[in-house]
Design a protein around this motif. Structure first.
Motif, mmCIF file in Angstrom:
data_model
loop_
_atom_site.group_PDB
_atom_site.id
_atom_site.type_symbol
_atom_site.label_atom_id
_atom_site.label_comp_id
_atom_site.label_asym_id
_atom_site.label_seq_id
_atom_site.Cartn_x
_atom_site.Cartn_y
_atom_site.Cartn_z
ATOM 1 N N ALA A 76 0.946 -1.230 -0.213
ATOM 2 C CA ALA A 76 -0.141 0.109 0.012
ATOM 3 C C ALA A 76 0.950 1.253 0.087
ATOM 4 C CB ALA A 76 -1.042 0.094 1.218
ATOM 5 N N SER A 77 1.823 1.098 0.715
ATOM 6 C CA SER A 77 2.971 2.464 0.798
ATOM 7 C C SER A 77 3.246 2.567 -0.537
ATOM 8 C CB SER A 77 4.219 2.015 1.719
ATOM 9 O OG SER A 77 3.644 1.905 2.938
ATOM 10 N N PHE A 78 3.857 1.423 -1.318
ATOM 11 C CA PHE A 78 4.414 1.559 -2.435
ATOM 12 C C PHE A 78 3.412 2.209 -3.473
ATOM 13 C CE2 PHE A 78 4.964 -0.342 -6.860
ATOM 14 C CZ PHE A 78 6.224 0.640 -7.114
ATOM 15 N N PHE A 79 2.216 1.573 -3.565
ATOM 16 C CA PHE A 79 1.146 1.984 -4.370
ATOM 17 C C PHE A 79 0.582 3.525 -4.056
ATOM 18 C CE2 PHE A 79 -3.176 2.762 -5.336
ATOM 19 C CZ PHE A 79 -3.257 2.429 -6.677
ATOM 20 N N LEU A 80 0.585 3.944 -3.008
ATOM 21 C CA LEU A 80 0.161 5.155 -2.684
ATOM 22 C C LEU A 80 1.278 6.073 -3.113
ATOM 23 C CD1 LEU A 80 -2.191 7.082 -1.570
ATOM 24 C CD2 LEU A 80 -1.058 6.743 0.518
ATOM 25 N N MET A 81 2.745 6.039 -2.655
ATOM 26 C CA MET A 81 3.680 7.016 -3.110
ATOM 27 C C MET A 81 3.785 7.056 -4.523
ATOM 28 S SD MET A 81 4.598 8.292 -0.394
ATOM 29 C CE MET A 81 6.129 9.213 -1.221
ATOM 30 N N ALA A 82 3.736 5.762 -5.158
ATOM 31 C CA ALA A 82 4.021 5.953 -6.612
ATOM 32 C C ALA A 82 2.890 6.740 -7.448
ATOM 33 C CB ALA A 82 3.736 4.359 -7.341
ATOM 34 N N LEU A 83 1.519 6.580 -6.576
ATOM 35 C CA LEU A 83 0.359 7.404 -7.179
ATOM 36 C C LEU A 83 0.725 8.817 -6.791
ATOM 37 C CD1 LEU A 83 -2.601 7.289 -8.211
ATOM 38 C CD2 LEU A 83 -3.103 7.375 -5.827
ATOM 39 N N PHE A 84 1.235 9.197 -5.761
ATOM 40 C CA PHE A 84 1.436 10.447 -5.397
ATOM 41 C C PHE A 84 2.978 11.148 -6.445
ATOM 42 C CE2 PHE A 84 0.307 10.266 -0.622
ATOM 43 C CZ PHE A 84 -0.843 10.443 -0.990
ATOM 44 N N THR A 85 3.802 10.104 -6.494
ATOM 45 C CA THR A 85 4.905 10.675 -7.577
ATOM 46 C C THR A 85 4.160 10.966 -8.861
ATOM 47 O OG1 THR A 85 6.179 9.302 -6.110
ATOM 48 C CG2 THR A 85 7.304 9.981 -8.217
ATOM 49 N N GLY A 86 3.746 10.186 -9.515
ATOM 50 C CA GLY A 86 3.103 10.346 -10.609
ATOM 51 C C GLY A 86 2.066 11.608 -10.930
ATOM 52 N N TYR A 87 1.426 11.977 -9.607
ATOM 53 C CA TYR A 87 0.509 13.110 -9.893
ATOM 54 C C TYR A 87 1.754 14.386 -9.643
ATOM 55 C CZ TYR A 87 -2.113 16.869 -7.762
ATOM 56 O OH TYR A 87 -2.729 18.190 -7.671
ATOM 57 N N ILE A 88 2.557 14.319 -9.019
ATOM 58 C CA ILE A 88 3.661 15.645 -8.949
ATOM 59 C C ILE A 88 4.298 15.637 -10.321
ATOM 60 C CG2 ILE A 88 5.842 16.206 -7.942
ATOM 61 C CD1 ILE A 88 4.839 15.142 -5.350
ATOM 62 N N PHE A 89 4.609 14.391 -11.102
ATOM 63 C CA PHE A 89 5.215 14.445 -12.434
ATOM 64 C C PHE A 89 4.101 15.032 -13.316
ATOM 65 C CE2 PHE A 89 6.353 12.654 -16.473
ATOM 66 C CZ PHE A 89 7.492 12.848 -16.667
ATOM 67 N N ALA A 90 2.996 14.597 -13.198
ATOM 68 C CA ALA A 90 2.199 15.061 -14.232
ATOM 69 C C ALA A 90 1.804 16.650 -14.082
ATOM 70 C CB ALA A 90 0.832 14.474 -14.020
ATOM 71 N N MET A 91 1.545 16.959 -12.694
ATOM 72 C CA MET A 91 1.603 18.425 -12.404
ATOM 73 C C MET A 91 2.825 19.342 -12.959
ATOM 74 S SD MET A 91 -1.396 19.051 -10.798
ATOM 75 C CE MET A 91 -1.163 20.659 -9.967
ATOM 76 N N LEU A 92 3.921 18.759 -13.099
ATOM 77 C CA LEU A 92 5.155 19.530 -13.314
ATOM 78 C C LEU A 92 5.173 19.500 -14.961
ATOM 79 C CD1 LEU A 92 7.853 18.304 -10.930
ATOM 80 C CD2 LEU A 92 7.183 20.547 -11.203
ATOM 81 N N ARG A 93 4.692 18.416 -15.493
ATOM 82 C CA ARG A 93 4.716 18.129 -16.910
ATOM 83 C C ARG A 93 3.533 18.945 -17.718
ATOM 84 N NH1 ARG A 93 7.257 17.182 -21.156
ATOM 85 N NH2 ARG A 93 7.174 15.034 -22.268
ATOM 86 N N PHE A 94 2.512 18.944 -17.114
ATOM 87 C CA PHE A 94 1.544 19.228 -17.821
ATOM 88 C C PHE A 94 0.330 20.255 -17.206
ATOM 89 C CE2 PHE A 94 2.004 14.881 -18.624
ATOM 90 C CZ PHE A 94 2.176 14.983 -20.007
ATOM 91 N N SER A 95 0.748 21.027 -15.958
ATOM 92 C CA SER A 95 -0.009 22.056 -15.528
ATOM 93 C C SER A 95 0.790 23.358 -15.204
ATOM 94 C CB SER A 95 -0.467 21.494 -14.203
ATOM 95 O OG SER A 95 -1.179 22.358 -13.358
ATOM 96 N N GLU A 96 0.318 24.296 -15.636
ATOM 97 C CA GLU A 96 0.758 25.597 -15.442
ATOM 98 C C GLU A 96 0.384 25.972 -13.937
ATOM 99 O OE1 GLU A 96 -0.539 28.391 -18.490
ATOM 100 O OE2 GLU A 96 -0.025 26.989 -20.064
ATOM 101 N N GLN A 97 -0.547 25.512 -13.493
ATOM 102 C CA GLN A 97 -0.919 26.100 -12.158
ATOM 103 C C GLN A 97 -0.647 25.137 -10.943
ATOM 104 O OE1 GLN A 97 -5.096 26.421 -11.401
ATOM 105 N NE2 GLN A 97 -4.757 27.234 -9.392
ATOM 106 N N LEU A 98 0.606 25.380 -10.068
ATOM 107 C CA LEU A 98 0.769 24.103 -9.157
ATOM 108 C C LEU A 98 0.547 24.606 -7.810
ATOM 109 C CD1 LEU A 98 4.272 24.007 -10.846
ATOM 110 C CD2 LEU A 98 2.504 22.461 -10.942
#
Length: 143
Positions: A76-98
Protein backbone atom coordinates in the motif's frame (compact mmCIF):
# COMPACT_ATOMS: atom_id res chain seq x y z
CA UNK A 1 21.43 -8.06 8.96
CA UNK A 2 18.30 -10.05 9.59
CA UNK A 3 15.45 -9.39 7.12
CA UNK A 4 13.03 -8.61 9.96
CA UNK A 5 15.31 -5.82 11.21
CA UNK A 6 15.74 -4.42 7.70
CA UNK A 7 11.97 -4.43 7.24
CA UNK A 8 11.54 -2.58 10.54
CA UNK A 9 14.14 -0.01 9.44
CA UNK A 10 12.28 0.45 6.14
CA UNK A 11 8.84 0.59 7.78
CA UNK A 12 9.87 3.17 10.41
CA UNK A 13 10.34 6.20 8.10
CA UNK A 14 7.21 5.20 6.17
CA UNK A 15 5.26 5.11 9.44
CA UNK A 16 6.63 8.55 10.36
CA UNK A 17 5.86 9.96 6.92
CA UNK A 18 2.28 8.69 6.73
CA UNK A 19 1.50 9.59 10.34
CA UNK A 20 2.79 13.12 9.84
CA UNK A 21 1.13 13.55 6.45
CA UNK A 22 -2.23 12.11 7.50
CA UNK A 23 -2.47 14.06 10.74
CA UNK A 24 -1.28 17.35 9.22
CA UNK A 25 -3.97 17.07 6.54
CA UNK A 26 -6.65 16.44 9.16
CA UNK A 27 -5.43 19.26 11.41
CA UNK A 28 -5.50 21.72 8.51
CA UNK A 29 -8.46 20.04 6.80
CA UNK A 30 -10.06 23.19 5.38
CA UNK A 31 -6.76 24.38 3.91
CA UNK A 32 -6.16 20.92 2.47
CA UNK A 33 -9.58 20.73 0.78
CA UNK A 34 -9.20 24.28 -0.58
CA UNK A 35 -5.80 23.45 -2.07
CA UNK A 36 -7.11 20.25 -3.62
CA UNK A 37 -9.91 22.31 -5.16
CA UNK A 38 -7.29 24.40 -6.97
CA UNK A 39 -5.72 21.40 -8.69
CA UNK A 40 -6.69 21.17 -12.35
CA UNK A 41 -6.62 17.36 -12.30
CA UNK A 42 -8.60 16.56 -9.15
CA UNK A 43 -10.72 19.60 -8.25
CA UNK A 44 -13.99 17.73 -9.00
CA UNK A 45 -13.08 15.10 -6.41
CA UNK A 46 -11.56 17.39 -3.76
CA UNK A 47 -14.14 16.66 -1.07
CA UNK A 48 -13.77 12.89 -1.40
CA UNK A 49 -9.99 13.00 -1.71
CA UNK A 50 -9.67 15.32 1.30
CA UNK A 51 -10.95 12.67 3.70
CA UNK A 52 -9.84 9.57 1.77
CA UNK A 53 -6.12 10.36 1.57
CA UNK A 54 -5.56 10.97 5.30
CA UNK A 55 -7.69 7.93 6.12
CA UNK A 56 -5.64 5.76 3.75
CA UNK A 57 -2.36 7.17 5.08
CA UNK A 58 -3.34 6.40 8.67
CA UNK A 59 -4.60 2.94 7.69
CA UNK A 60 -1.21 2.26 6.08
CA UNK A 61 0.44 3.27 9.37
CA UNK A 62 -1.60 0.63 11.19
CA UNK A 63 -0.73 -2.01 8.60
CA UNK A 64 2.98 -1.21 8.86
CA UNK A 65 2.95 -1.29 12.66
CA UNK A 66 1.84 -4.91 12.88
CA UNK A 67 4.18 -7.56 11.45
CA UNK A 68 1.23 -9.70 10.45
CA UNK A 69 -0.02 -6.97 8.08
CA UNK A 70 3.31 -5.35 7.18
CA UNK A 71 3.40 -6.93 3.72
CA UNK A 72 0.05 -5.32 2.84
CA UNK A 73 1.29 -2.05 4.36
CA UNK A 74 4.44 -2.10 2.24
CA UNK A 75 2.46 -2.77 -0.93
CA UNK A 76 0.00 0.00 0.00
CA UNK A 77 2.89 2.37 0.77
CA UNK A 78 4.48 1.64 -2.58
CA UNK A 79 1.19 2.07 -4.44
CA UNK A 80 0.29 5.33 -2.70
CA UNK A 81 3.77 6.81 -3.05
CA UNK A 82 3.89 5.81 -6.74
CA UNK A 83 0.48 7.46 -7.20
CA UNK A 84 1.62 10.66 -5.45
CA UNK A 85 4.87 10.67 -7.44
CA UNK A 86 2.97 10.22 -10.70
CA UNK A 87 0.63 13.06 -9.73
CA UNK A 88 3.55 15.39 -9.00
CA UNK A 89 5.24 14.41 -12.26
CA UNK A 90 2.01 15.08 -14.20
CA UNK A 91 1.54 18.43 -12.46
CA UNK A 92 5.11 19.47 -13.30
CA UNK A 93 4.79 18.31 -16.89
CA UNK A 94 1.26 19.33 -17.83
CA UNK A 95 -0.03 22.01 -15.47
CA UNK A 96 0.73 25.70 -15.37
CA UNK A 97 -0.95 26.08 -11.99
CA UNK A 98 0.88 24.28 -9.17
CA UNK A 99 -1.10 24.53 -5.93
CA UNK A 100 0.52 22.68 -3.05
CA UNK A 101 -1.82 20.56 -0.95
CA UNK A 102 0.86 19.31 1.40
CA UNK A 103 0.99 20.30 5.02
CA UNK A 104 3.69 21.19 7.49
CA UNK A 105 7.32 20.77 6.50
CA UNK A 106 6.44 19.33 3.10
CA UNK A 107 4.75 22.59 2.14
CA UNK A 108 8.11 24.41 2.14
CA UNK A 109 9.49 22.16 -0.60
CA UNK A 110 9.22 23.26 -4.19
CA UNK A 111 7.66 20.81 -6.65
CA UNK A 112 11.01 19.47 -7.89
CA UNK A 113 12.19 18.80 -4.34
CA UNK A 114 8.88 17.15 -3.57
CA UNK A 115 9.23 14.93 -6.63
CA UNK A 116 12.66 13.69 -5.45
CA UNK A 117 11.36 13.27 -1.90
CA UNK A 118 8.53 11.10 -3.22
CA UNK A 119 10.85 9.12 -5.50
CA UNK A 120 13.01 8.31 -2.46
CA UNK A 121 10.04 7.09 -0.40
CA UNK A 122 8.61 5.17 -3.38
CA UNK A 123 11.96 3.36 -3.76
CA UNK A 124 12.10 2.75 -0.01
CA UNK A 125 8.64 1.15 -0.06
CA UNK A 126 9.54 -0.90 -3.14
CA UNK A 127 12.68 -2.14 -1.36
CA UNK A 128 10.48 -3.23 1.53
CA UNK A 129 8.12 -5.06 -0.82
CA UNK A 130 11.03 -6.90 -2.46
CA UNK A 131 12.63 -7.88 0.85
CA UNK A 132 9.27 -8.98 2.27
CA UNK A 133 8.59 -11.11 -0.82
CA UNK A 134 12.01 -12.75 -0.61
CA UNK A 135 11.49 -13.40 3.09
CA UNK A 136 8.09 -14.99 2.48
CA UNK A 137 9.38 -17.08 -0.43
CA UNK A 138 12.34 -18.31 1.64
CA UNK A 139 10.11 -19.39 4.54
CA UNK A 140 9.19 -23.06 4.64
CA UNK A 141 5.56 -23.81 3.81
CA UNK A 142 3.36 -24.42 6.84
CA UNK A 143 0.96 -27.31 6.79
Amino acid sequence: MQKNKVLEIIASPLICLFTYAGLSKLIAYQTFINQLGQSPFISKYAATIAWAIPAIELLIVLLLLFKRYRSIGLYASFFLMALFTGYIFAMLRFSEQLPCSCGGVLAVMNWQQHLWFNIFFTCLALSGVIIQERKENASPAVG
